[in-house]
Design a protein around this motif. Structure first.
Motif, PDB file in Angstrom:
ATOM      1  N   PHE A 158       3.141  -4.217  -6.631  1.00  0.00           N
ATOM      2  CA  PHE A 158       4.510  -3.844  -6.330  1.00  0.00           C
ATOM      3  C   PHE A 158       5.438  -4.781  -7.090  1.00  0.00           C
ATOM      4  O   PHE A 158       5.014  -5.829  -7.588  1.00  0.00           O
ATOM      5  N   THR A 188       4.766   3.243  -2.436  1.00  0.00           N
ATOM      6  CA  THR A 188       4.618   1.785  -2.486  1.00  0.00           C
ATOM      7  C   THR A 188       5.662   1.151  -3.383  1.00  0.00           C
ATOM      8  O   THR A 188       6.230   0.106  -3.058  1.00  0.00           O
ATOM      9  N   ASP A 251      -0.759   6.547  -3.365  1.00  0.00           N
ATOM     10  CA  ASP A 251       0.213   5.551  -3.804  1.00  0.00           C
ATOM     11  C   ASP A 251       1.304   5.295  -2.764  1.00  0.00           C
ATOM     12  O   ASP A 251       2.416   4.871  -3.095  1.00  0.00           O
ATOM     13  N   VAL A 253       2.620   3.400   0.976  1.00  0.00           N
ATOM     14  CA  VAL A 253       2.439   2.106   1.623  1.00  0.00           C
ATOM     15  C   VAL A 253       1.173   2.121   2.478  1.00  0.00           C
ATOM     16  O   VAL A 253       0.377   1.172   2.462  1.00  0.00           O
ATOM     17  N   THR A 256      -1.906   1.854   0.344  1.00  0.00           N
ATOM     18  CA  THR A 256      -2.002   0.495  -0.184  1.00  0.00           C
ATOM     19  C   THR A 256      -2.530  -0.465   0.876  1.00  0.00           C
ATOM     20  O   THR A 256      -3.416  -1.291   0.609  1.00  0.00           O
TER      21      THR A 256
END
Length: 298
Positions: A158, A188, A251, A253, A256
């Motif tokens: 990020f 993200t 992809d 949050v 991730t």
């Protein structure tokens, strides 16, 4: 390669001969892989390729006039950031077989997830005497191809920004702060941001030298990785929507965080991790240090 079936004449694919994408790595160029290990948002990506276009055959088989103008265009799209932009555009006039170099550099802060590269040969101008069924609109696609590059690595995936904490609500002498969204389905790229205090020289130097860190930078980066990992894992465990059966978008949050938890605690259920965090938070912090191998630098 995608073969088009548009409502106009197109030339055979053989009128274009495209080399594989090449990527700049230190002082040399290597073929672009399908996955780029150890990439982070501080690393830009420089790409180039040569493409040979038989201009005469293209015009003839597409029914374009001798004064028509072609254009070779490249476009990139990043799934992690939802950004899209032009790589390079080159107008092609004249005759014969022409070799065109497509070269550009992408800023790492604008990327993430999967990088998609599309190259297309299009009509810039149909000329004054196109034949029946010839493409007559500028932008008509005569040939194109697609390539992708998965961006991944051990570093935080990020953006990182260096700011003066004294001008914010953060403690003025803190070294860094991770901003993270509560919406686990958000992208993200737009939901995670590592802020580094410009007043902290070791932290700033470490993130700026992340591609080629010195020994002292490696130690600071190890501390940042451990702290950021702890914050991210604890953030995930405090969210009731984060569980084994959750299905998060690519992809996002949530994906991730799910990937990070799986890497740090393989084989451990989220339920057990949540109980450990709630009942023994101090020990859990040490477990994260152990999982990220704090200060184990190469």
């Amino acid at each position: 390669m995608t073969r088009l079936a548009p409502p106009y004449r197109i030339p055979p694919e053989s009128v274009v001969e495209a080399d594989h994408w090449q990527m700049a790595m230190e002082d040399s160029h290597v073929p672009m892989p399908t996955e780029l290990q150890h990439w982070d948002y501080l690393t830009n990506i420089a790409l180039h390729r040569n493409i040979r276009v038989d201009v005469d055959r293209t015009r003839q088989r597409a029914g374009l006039g001798p004064d028509s103008v072609l254009m070779l265009s490249s476009v990139w799209t990043s799934s992690g950031s939802n950004l899209r932009g032009p790589g390079r555009r080159v107008r092609i006039a004249g005759e014969g077989v022409q070799t065109i170099e497509i070269a550009f550099e992408l800023t790492g802060a604008e990327l993430g997830g999967t990088l998609l590269l599309e190259t297309a040969l299009v009509v810039a101008s149909p000329g004054s005497s196109p034949r029946p069924a010839a493409p007559r609109r500028s932008g008509s696609v005569l040939w194109n191809d697609h390539h992708s590059l998965r961006l991944q690595g051990d570093a935080p995936q990020f953006p990182i920004a260096v700011i003066d904490f004294d001008k914010t609500s953060f403690p003025s002498d803190a070294a860094w702060h991770l901003q993270i969204s509560d919406n686990l389905e958000s992208a993200t790229m737009g939901s995670l941001l590592l802020l580094v205090n410009e007043r902290n020289a070791p932290a700033v130097a470490a993130v700026q030298n992340a591609e080629r860190p010195r020994d002292t930078d490696k130690l600071v980066l190890s501390m940042i990785k451990a702290d950021v990992s702890r914050v991210m894992v604890e953030h995930a465990l405090r969210n009731s929507d984060f569980h084994e059966d959750a299905d998060f978008p690519e992809d996002s949050v949530g994906e991730t965080l799910m990937t990070l938890v799986g890497q740090l605690f393989p084989g451990v259920s989220i339920t057990d991790l949540r109980l450990s965090h709630e009942n023994q938070p101090n020990l859990f912090a040490s477990d994260v240090q152990n999982a990220v191998k704090l200060f184990e630098v190469s």
